[in-house]
Design an enzyme around this catalytic site. Sequence first.
Site, PDB file in Angstrom:
ATOM      1  N   CYS A   2      -5.422  -2.186  10.140  1.00  0.00           N
ATOM      2  CA  CYS A   2      -5.896  -1.219  10.896  1.00  0.00           C
ATOM      3  C   CYS A   2      -5.054  -0.100  11.528  1.00  0.00           C
ATOM      4  CB  CYS A   2      -6.800  -1.790  12.025  1.00  0.00           C
ATOM      5  SG  CYS A   2      -7.757  -3.106  11.585  1.00  0.00           S
ATOM      6  N   ARG A  27      -5.170   3.916   6.506  1.00  0.00           N
ATOM      7  CA  ARG A  27      -4.899   2.460   6.744  1.00  0.00           C
ATOM      8  C   ARG A  27      -5.971   1.479   6.626  1.00  0.00           C
ATOM      9  NH1 ARG A  27       0.473   0.639   9.182  1.00  0.00           N
ATOM     10  NH2 ARG A  27      -1.136  -1.203   9.906  1.00  0.00           N
ATOM     11  N   TRP A  74     -10.016  -1.800   9.536  1.00  0.00           N
ATOM     12  CA  TRP A  74     -10.501  -2.347   8.286  1.00  0.00           C
ATOM     13  C   TRP A  74     -10.983  -3.936   8.366  1.00  0.00           C
ATOM     14  CZ3 TRP A  74      -8.701  -6.614   4.801  1.00  0.00           C
ATOM     15  CH2 TRP A  74      -8.843  -6.143   3.541  1.00  0.00           C
ATOM     16  N   ASN A 100      -4.630  -5.414  15.791  1.00  0.00           N
ATOM     17  CA  ASN A 100      -4.496  -5.518  14.286  1.00  0.00           C
ATOM     18  C   ASN A 100      -3.997  -6.879  14.003  1.00  0.00           C
ATOM     19  OD1 ASN A 100      -4.120  -4.451  11.745  1.00  0.00           O
ATOM     20  ND2 ASN A 100      -2.307  -3.076  12.170  1.00  0.00           N
ATOM     21  N   GLY A 101      -4.717  -7.351  12.927  1.00  0.00           N
ATOM     22  CA  GLY A 101      -4.149  -8.729  12.795  1.00  0.00           C
ATOM     23  C   GLY A 101      -5.515  -9.624  12.765  1.00  0.00           C
ATOM     24  N   GLU A 486       1.071  -0.826 -14.490  1.00  0.00           N
ATOM     25  CA  GLU A 486       0.766  -0.007 -13.083  1.00  0.00           C
ATOM     26  C   GLU A 486      -0.206   1.171 -13.863  1.00  0.00           C
ATOM     27  OE1 GLU A 486       1.134   0.240 -10.323  1.00  0.00           O
ATOM     28  OE2 GLU A 486       1.229   2.530 -10.069  1.00  0.00           O
ATOM     29  N   LYS A 490      -3.583   1.825 -11.360  1.00  0.00           N
ATOM     30  CA  LYS A 490      -3.915   3.175 -10.934  1.00  0.00           C
ATOM     31  C   LYS A 490      -5.514   3.488 -11.372  1.00  0.00           C
ATOM     32  CE  LYS A 490      -1.258   3.901  -8.360  1.00  0.00           C
ATOM     33  NZ  LYS A 490      -0.776   2.754  -8.204  1.00  0.00           N
ATOM     34  N   GLU A 493      -7.831   1.064  -9.299  1.00  0.00           N
ATOM     35  CA  GLU A 493      -8.054   0.868  -7.820  1.00  0.00           C
ATOM     36  C   GLU A 493      -8.650   2.414  -7.207  1.00  0.00           C
ATOM     37  OE1 GLU A 493      -4.570   0.733  -5.284  1.00  0.00           O
ATOM     38  OE2 GLU A 493      -3.346   1.777  -6.888  1.00  0.00           O
ATOM     39  N   HIS A 509      -2.767 -12.511 -30.074  1.00  0.00           N
ATOM     40  CA  HIS A 509      -3.083 -13.659 -29.623  1.00  0.00           C
ATOM     41  C   HIS A 509      -4.534 -13.807 -28.864  1.00  0.00           C
ATOM     42  CE1 HIS A 509       0.816 -14.795 -31.068  1.00  0.00           C
ATOM     43  NE2 HIS A 509       1.140 -13.767 -30.410  1.00  0.00           N
ATOM     44  N   LYS A 608      -3.847   0.916   2.826  1.00  0.00           N
ATOM     45  CA  LYS A 608      -2.481   1.395   2.244  1.00  0.00           C
ATOM     46  C   LYS A 608      -1.612   0.405   2.658  1.00  0.00           C
ATOM     47  CE  LYS A 608       0.488   4.184   0.664  1.00  0.00           C
ATOM     48  NZ  LYS A 608       0.678   4.232  -0.854  1.00  0.00           N
TER      49      LYS A 608
HETATM   50  C1  AGP Z   1      -1.031   0.155  -5.257  1.00  0.00           C
HETATM   51  O1  AGP Z   1      -1.272   1.789  -5.583  1.00  0.00           O
HETATM   52  C2  AGP Z   1      -1.484  -0.190  -4.245  1.00  0.00           C
HETATM   53  N1  AGP Z   1      -1.784   0.398  -3.088  1.00  0.00           N
HETATM   54  C3  AGP Z   1      -0.962  -1.636  -3.786  1.00  0.00           C
HETATM   55  O2  AGP Z   1      -0.768  -2.316  -5.008  1.00  0.00           O
HETATM   56  C4  AGP Z   1       0.532  -1.616  -3.207  1.00  0.00           C
HETATM   57  O3  AGP Z   1       1.360  -1.179  -3.993  1.00  0.00           O
HETATM   58  C5  AGP Z   1       0.756  -2.864  -2.644  1.00  0.00           C
HETATM   59  O4  AGP Z   1      -0.169  -3.401  -1.506  1.00  0.00           O
HETATM   60  C6  AGP Z   1       2.202  -3.125  -1.963  1.00  0.00           C
HETATM   61  O5  AGP Z   1       2.444  -2.438  -0.802  1.00  0.00           O
HETATM   62  P1  AGP Z   1       3.789  -2.324  -0.385  1.00  0.00           P
HETATM   63  O6  AGP Z   1       4.435  -1.418  -1.518  1.00  0.00           O
HETATM   64  O7  AGP Z   1       3.484  -1.168   0.917  1.00  0.00           O
HETATM   65  O8  AGP Z   1       4.318  -3.566  -0.023  1.00  0.00           O
END
Ligand code: AGP
Length: 613
Positions: A2, A27, A74, A100-101, A486, A490, A493, A509, A608
């Site tokens: 959050c 966030r 969140w 937060n938590g 990667e 992208k 997500e 395989h 994020k």
């Molecule tokens: C990547 O696009 C995502 N937002 C997610 O996989 C992110 O890389 C992962 O949560 C790790 O975050 P960090 O680099 O802040 O540790």
Amino acid sequence: MCGIVGYIGPQDATPIILNGLKRLEYRGYDSAGLAVLQGGEIAVRRDAGKLARLAALVEAEPVSGHVGIGHTRWATHGEPNARNAHPHMGMTGDVVLVHNGIVENFLELREELMAEGAEFKSETDTEVIVHLIERYLASEGELEEAVRRALRHLRGAHGVVVMSRREPDKIVAARIGNAGGVVIGLGEDETYIASDLPAILEHTRQMVFLESHQMAVVRREGVEVTTLEGALVDYEVQNVPWDPVSAEKGEYRHFMHKEIHEQVRSLTDTIAGRADFEAGRIRLPDLKLTPEFARRINKIFITACGTAAYAGMVGKVLIERIARVSVEVEIGSEFRYSDPIVGPDDVVLAISQSGETADTLAAMEEGRKKGATLWAIVNAIGSQAMRIADGFISMQTGPEIGVASTKAYTAPLVDLYMLAILLGDLRGELDEAARRSLVADLRLVPDLAGQCLDREAQVEAVAQALVDTRNALYLGRGINMPTAYEGALKLKEISYIHAEGYPAGEMKHGPIALIDSEMPVVVIAPRDPWYEKMFSQIEQAKARGGRVIAIATDGDELIPPVADHVLWVPQTPWMLSPVTTVIPLQMLAYHIAALRGLDVDQPRNLAKSVTVE
Ligand code: AGP
């Protein structure tokens, strides 16, 4: 995950909090709220949905005052609605709190409190905290003492910010574990609180970062930091060199698009001051690496999550190939429970943009417990990962706001390349010519990235062709196998298309059964040591009717006659090729998601920084 903002000072707190929350919306964003001390009472405004709804509510029912706190949520416990939105009050109306938590023992605490007569108005775990504070406020008198006692009952990681109408000259903040940061911004006769720097960067750059198990009593004139037990802490004020503008979108529609195009700058910045092109050497002073320890290292365990883990996979190839040090890559959520075979001659290297990812921090703690040296490659200044590491490499990309990581993926690729050279140099694995050649190649990186960015039109055309696809396969090999993971992440997500990254050699395989005319296959086939194998991969996919989108190096004449689409990248030294091959894939995911009209910067279900387990 959050977002939290607080203010105490001569200005009206409401607009400061709303603007701060706007910068933190990435966030976590399924509800939002604020509380302001107005006329001796706590006035709360909160609603489900995006921050715009809260702003409209405040417009309709204005509140103003000089002390306030706010929150974007969140949801972890309790569905995202107004009743569960923070801030939360207890029964007396004296105290209000944002959190937060996760209160891991909230069920037993709620039962205990209800048995004492507490009435709960929400389904959140957070509400138990404010009732506990009220329980102690009666006996303790001072807010900070009541908060201190209340927090002792909680299990889990927490960031809390609390204010009381009975003590209008202060806000109390505290942090336990790794539930996201608590940073105090020091202004002129005013003080700010935030879970993340972008919320308050426009007001001050003088920051105090709370460590775990610390509490801050925040007043207009400054802050007093103690341990949760009450011992005074001699805190450090850090000047954060990030400019507020860089946390803005500028002329871009989305932060992600802006950050993709910032990669010439961010790659330049992550190299700056570290590559000595004259001497042909790498300098990473914050790593605090001695030649003795470099030579003593037995193994490096790279631990990270998501995109950062894929950067770590590239790092394994680089460090093993250049420095001849054994590297194991383990995602944070597994490493932390794997009882790893780690000792004092090993390094646990965390990679994290936010520096607050709970699984990655827990993996670092596991390494610490086993006696390893902790390193971190981190972007967020003052973050927990940066603080607990024995040495670190700052990504130096500036704030990354878009949930989908882009510049904070390519920067650590280069940081890992530089680390590999430094290790290879100190361990005597590189003769001068080899070292100078590797360092010299760094000079090419920003321009090569710029060339990729200049080719966005070719990507938009392919995005149009793929906008309605429901699946996609991404195939790579060797140093570009992580590029496949990667690229697929992208797309997944931000466009919600099921995309799978796969080691190209594994297709035969089993997964090759997936390929038909409906299955787009993105094949990463630059001129690198695995090129021939990847070219045959293209032919295999075409032989089964697959639609092939190939990443190919300028001048390639074999691929165009076979592939359905080609995304061209400039000739790049193969050890740096993951930097250039990923950029068209970042743009491809972006344009497909934008064409689908999706919320690129705030994809559903995501945040994020994943500060919960
Ligand atoms: C990547 O696009 C995502 N937002 C997610 O996989 C992110 O890389 C992962 O949560 C790790 O975050 P960090 O680099 O802040 O540790």
